[in-house]
Design a protein around this motif. Structure first.
Motif, PDB file in Angstrom:
ATOM      1  N   LYS A  51       0.826  -1.215   0.000  1.00  0.00           N
ATOM      2  CA  LYS A  51       0.000   0.000   0.000  1.00  0.00           C
ATOM      3  C   LYS A  51       0.862   1.269   0.000  1.00  0.00           C
ATOM      4  O   LYS A  51       0.623   2.221   0.742  1.00  0.00           O
ATOM      5  N   GLY A  52       1.892   1.233  -0.827  1.00  0.00           N
ATOM      6  CA  GLY A  52       2.736   2.409  -0.999  1.00  0.00           C
ATOM      7  C   GLY A  52       3.813   2.577   0.055  1.00  0.00           C
ATOM      8  O   GLY A  52       4.649   3.471  -0.043  1.00  0.00           O
ATOM      9  N   ARG A  53       3.834   1.715   1.066  1.00  0.00           N
ATOM     10  CA  ARG A  53       4.850   1.817   2.122  1.00  0.00           C
ATOM     11  C   ARG A  53       5.867   0.696   1.936  1.00  0.00           C
ATOM     12  O   ARG A  53       5.504  -0.476   1.863  1.00  0.00           O
ATOM     13  N   ARG A  54       7.146   1.060   1.851  1.00  0.00           N
ATOM     14  CA  ARG A  54       8.184   0.072   1.579  1.00  0.00           C
ATOM     15  C   ARG A  54       8.909  -0.319   2.870  1.00  0.00           C
ATOM     16  O   ARG A  54       9.167   0.504   3.737  1.00  0.00           O
ATOM     17  N   LEU A  55       9.230  -1.597   2.949  1.00  0.00           N
ATOM     18  CA  LEU A  55      10.031  -2.103   4.062  1.00  0.00           C
ATOM     19  C   LEU A  55      11.446  -1.537   3.999  1.00  0.00           C
ATOM     20  O   LEU A  55      12.070  -1.529   2.934  1.00  0.00           O
ATOM     21  N   LYS A  56      11.921  -1.055   5.122  1.00  0.00           N
ATOM     22  CA  LYS A  56      13.315  -0.633   5.234  1.00  0.00           C
ATOM     23  C   LYS A  56      14.012  -1.551   6.230  1.00  0.00           C
ATOM     24  O   LYS A  56      13.543  -1.722   7.360  1.00  0.00           O
ATOM     25  N   VAL A  57      15.099  -2.167   5.790  1.00  0.00           N
ATOM     26  CA  VAL A  57      15.890  -3.034   6.655  1.00  0.00           C
ATOM     27  C   VAL A  57      17.138  -2.268   7.071  1.00  0.00           C
ATOM     28  O   VAL A  57      17.945  -1.889   6.225  1.00  0.00           O
ATOM     29  N   PHE A  58      17.290  -2.006   8.364  1.00  0.00           N
ATOM     30  CA  PHE A  58      18.384  -1.161   8.842  1.00  0.00           C
ATOM     31  C   PHE A  58      19.673  -1.950   9.073  1.00  0.00           C
ATOM     32  O   PHE A  58      20.710  -1.632   8.528  1.00  0.00           O
ATOM     33  N   TYR A  59      19.598  -2.982   9.894  1.00  0.00           N
ATOM     34  CA  TYR A  59      20.795  -3.785  10.120  1.00  0.00           C
ATOM     35  C   TYR A  59      20.405  -5.101  10.794  1.00  0.00           C
ATOM     36  O   TYR A  59      19.254  -5.296  11.205  1.00  0.00           O
ATOM     37  N   MET A  60      21.390  -6.003  10.910  1.00  0.00           N
ATOM     38  CA  MET A  60      21.157  -7.322  11.481  1.00  0.00           C
ATOM     39  C   MET A  60      22.321  -7.661  12.413  1.00  0.00           C
ATOM     40  O   MET A  60      23.471  -7.300  12.150  1.00  0.00           O
ATOM     41  N   THR A  61      22.027  -8.360  13.496  1.00  0.00           N
ATOM     42  CA  THR A  61      23.074  -8.772  14.422  1.00  0.00           C
ATOM     43  C   THR A  61      22.749 -10.148  14.982  1.00  0.00           C
ATOM     44  O   THR A  61      21.566 -10.501  15.118  1.00  0.00           O
ATOM     45  N   GLN A  62      23.781 -10.924  15.291  1.00  0.00           N
ATOM     46  CA  GLN A  62      23.572 -12.241  15.890  1.00  0.00           C
ATOM     47  C   GLN A  62      23.537 -12.085  17.406  1.00  0.00           C
ATOM     48  O   GLN A  62      24.406 -11.451  17.995  1.00  0.00           O
ATOM     49  N   VAL A  63      22.519 -12.695  18.036  1.00  0.00           N
ATOM     50  CA  VAL A  63      22.339 -12.513  19.478  1.00  0.00           C
ATOM     51  C   VAL A  63      22.573 -13.776  20.294  1.00  0.00           C
ATOM     52  O   VAL A  63      22.764 -13.701  21.509  1.00  0.00           O
ATOM     53  N   SER A  64      22.536 -14.948  19.655  1.00  0.00           N
ATOM     54  CA  SER A  64      22.786 -16.179  20.415  1.00  0.00           C
ATOM     55  C   SER A  64      23.130 -17.326  19.474  1.00  0.00           C
ATOM     56  O   SER A  64      23.081 -17.180  18.249  1.00  0.00           O
ATOM     57  N   VAL A  65      23.455 -18.477  20.092  1.00  0.00           N
ATOM     58  CA  VAL A  65      23.789 -19.681  19.333  1.00  0.00           C
ATOM     59  C   VAL A  65      22.888 -20.829  19.801  1.00  0.00           C
ATOM     60  O   VAL A  65      22.110 -20.679  20.732  1.00  0.00           O
ATOM     61  N   LYS A  66      23.004 -21.969  19.113  1.00  0.00           N
ATOM     62  CA  LYS A  66      22.245 -23.190  19.456  1.00  0.00           C
ATOM     63  C   LYS A  66      20.742 -22.951  19.577  1.00  0.00           C
ATOM     64  O   LYS A  66      20.201 -23.109  20.688  1.00  0.00           O
ATOM     65  N   PRO A  67      20.027 -22.615  18.515  1.00  0.00           N
ATOM     66  CA  PRO A  67      20.521 -22.386  17.157  1.00  0.00           C
ATOM     67  C   PRO A  67      21.021 -20.948  16.993  1.00  0.00           C
ATOM     68  O   PRO A  67      20.639 -20.064  17.775  1.00  0.00           O
ATOM     69  N   PRO A  68      21.867 -20.699  15.973  1.00  0.00           N
ATOM     70  CA  PRO A  68      22.273 -19.317  15.692  1.00  0.00           C
ATOM     71  C   PRO A  68      21.040 -18.445  15.478  1.00  0.00           C
ATOM     72  O   PRO A  68      20.165 -18.766  14.674  1.00  0.00           O
ATOM     73  N   THR A  69      20.963 -17.366  16.246  1.00  0.00           N
ATOM     74  CA  THR A  69      19.767 -16.521  16.243  1.00  0.00           C
ATOM     75  C   THR A  69      20.154 -15.091  15.872  1.00  0.00           C
ATOM     76  O   THR A  69      21.105 -14.536  16.433  1.00  0.00           O
ATOM     77  N   PHE A  70      19.409 -14.514  14.940  1.00  0.00           N
ATOM     78  CA  PHE A  70      19.707 -13.184  14.418  1.00  0.00           C
ATOM     79  C   PHE A  70      18.507 -12.262  14.614  1.00  0.00           C
ATOM     80  O   PHE A  70      17.364 -12.684  14.473  1.00  0.00           O
ATOM     81  N   VAL A  71      18.811 -11.005  14.946  1.00  0.00           N
ATOM     82  CA  VAL A  71      17.758  -9.992  15.042  1.00  0.00           C
ATOM     83  C   VAL A  71      17.929  -9.040  13.862  1.00  0.00           C
ATOM     84  O   VAL A  71      19.024  -8.533  13.602  1.00  0.00           O
ATOM     85  N   ILE A  72      16.841  -8.830  13.122  1.00  0.00           N
ATOM     86  CA  ILE A  72      16.834  -7.903  11.986  1.00  0.00           C
ATOM     87  C   ILE A  72      15.977  -6.698  12.374  1.00  0.00           C
ATOM     88  O   ILE A  72      14.809  -6.858  12.746  1.00  0.00           O
ATOM     89  N   PHE A  73      16.563  -5.511  12.311  1.00  0.00           N
ATOM     90  CA  PHE A  73      15.836  -4.289  12.665  1.00  0.00           C
ATOM     91  C   PHE A  73      15.270  -3.642  11.403  1.00  0.00           C
ATOM     92  O   PHE A  73      15.990  -3.431  10.414  1.00  0.00           O
TER      93      PHE A  73
END
Length: 442
Positions: free
Chosen positions: A378-400
């Protein structure tokens, strides 16, 4: 520590599945007024006040019944009771206390497990409050009035349940040896693989499906490194009865996978990968464990130059939700390629514990964003700022991002594929958490 296992048990038609669904927050169990609809245990992961546990629904227990179906359900419930850390015993305030409740209570007392008594269908405490006190006669503690249909009384019930969870003592060291769970259908050769890996016959092996009744932990050393192997009971497929959906006996597999670092999913090469295999693989995938697909009885099939390729393609097609899983072809009978299992497990453990620096990770992210523009709505585009890994087992990533609602599952999968292409992570699932910028400060 592993998650605690909580089994929901009781007579048929007292509202166990309704309670299970309400606590799980979704409609997982079949709910009907007909006694005996829930034939096999099913499970859900629950969080209550930062305490995570696995809850298992069971078929109703009819202690004195000779009916084959009810006998089967009783056996399933007994297996759940054996494996559980805590039991929720569900009764029905409207039916009142009946002889079968006393018989179930006796069974639970003999198990020696902590029991929390739930008196269901208390939609109005003014109307049914006095009737709840009758259930003190069971002699298994305080009755907790609840209404599964109206979602009342859950707080006190869950508080009582979590009080019984096993607690690690301050001076108790956690066992850091890698745990390997061997799971699969009955008679695919799980116990034979364990025995070969151990180099001795430690687990009973029989052609009769379902010989292994309990999950068995066995330490083993290979190339100077120690592991713990867990052989599990096979999953039996229950034939269709009337029009109800087929169910699976999964509690032992759930429990073993919860306690493991890596799950070996054993498939019979002569049968090929089946719907049941996919169900078992899904348990390991959902739990975020490392996964190794072991195709056993490879010596028993006629082979061509393309046999490995054809079997691999078929496995990838049916288990399409876990393309990351490693595959090995072995024979427990001859010992062919079995040492390869240890090699693959070590690789998976390394990948499970791998950490990627934020700078390198975001280089891959920026390249992915340039190659495929984020979606819009609806005319609004997703903006992905950055990503970081926060833990393991399983490897877990946070995307802002600017708006979580714009982050479609398919685009998350696209980023996952780019991360895997850059860093591997073979044999382990990856977890992605989507947050709006500023959420981490709240």
């Amino acid at each position: 520590m592993r998650k605690a296992i909580v089994a929901v048990v009781g007579r048929p038609n007292v509202g166990k599945s309704t309670l299970f669904n309400a606590l799980a927050g979704e409609r997982i169990s079949i709910v009907k007024d007909t006694p005996g609809v829930t034939r096999d245990r099913i499970y859900a992961d629950i969080n209550w006040l930062n305490q995570a546990f696995t809850m298992v629904d069971t078929g109703g227990i009819e202690p004195a019944s000779k009916d084959k179906m009810l006998t089967y359900m009783r056996e399933q419930a007994e297996m759940a009771i054996e494996t559980a850390d805590v039991i929720i015993f569900v009764t029905d305030v409207r039916q009142g206390l009946v002889d079968a409740d006393h018989q179930v209570a006796d069974m639970l007392r003999r198990s020696g497990k902590p029991v929390v008594l739930a008196v269901n269908k208390v939609d109005s405490f003014e109307k049914f409050g006095n009737d709840v006190y009758e259930f003190y006669n069971l002699g298994i503690g305080d009755p907790y009035p609840v209404s599964a249909a109206s979602m009342l009384g859950f707080g006190d019930l869950l508080d009582a349940v979590t009080e019984h969870f096993p607690k690690q003592k301050p001076d108790e060291e956690e066992d850091t040896r890698p745990r390997i769970a061997i799971v699969g259908k009955p008679n695919v050769g799980k116990s034979s693989i364990v025995n070969r890996l151990l180099g001795e016959n430690r687990v009973i092996v029989s052609d009769i499906a379902g010989t292994t009744r309990d999950a068995v932990d066995t330490p083993v050393k290979y190339n100077g490194k120690e592991y713990i192997l867990t052989d599990t009971a096979g999953l039996r497929r229950q034939s269709k009865i009337h029009e109800d959906i087929e169910r699976y006996s999964i509690i032992r597999t759930v429990s073993a996978v919860e306690r493991s670092d890596v799950a070996l999913i054993v498939i019979d090469a002569s049968e090929g990968v089946t719907e049941q295999d996919a169900k078992i693989a899904g348990i390991a995938h959902d739990s975020g464990r490392g996964v190794l697909i072991v195709v056993n009885k490879w010596d028993a099939i006629e082979k061509t130059n393309d046999s490995v390729k054809e079997h691999t393609e078929e496995i990838r097609r049916i288990l399409s939700f876990m393309p990351y899983a490693s595959i090995v072809f072995v024979s427990a009978l001859s010992g062919q390629r079995l040492p390869k299992i240890y090699e693959e497990v070590d690789k998976i453990l390394e990948n499970q514990n791998r950490r990627i620096g934020t700078g390198v990770l975001n280089e891959v992210l920026m390249e992915a964003l340039a190659m495929q523009q984020p979606p819009s709505d609806k005319g609004r585009r997703l903006k992905v700022f950055y990503m970081t890994q926060v833990s393991v087992k399983p490897p877990t990533f946070v995307i802002f991002v600017n708006d979580k609602e714009l982050m479609h599952y398919s685009y998350t999968r696209y980023i996952e594929n780019k991360v895997r292409a850059a860093f591997g992570f073979e044999g382990t699932s990856l977890k992605f958490i989507i947050r709006e910028r500023g959420e981490d400060k709240k």
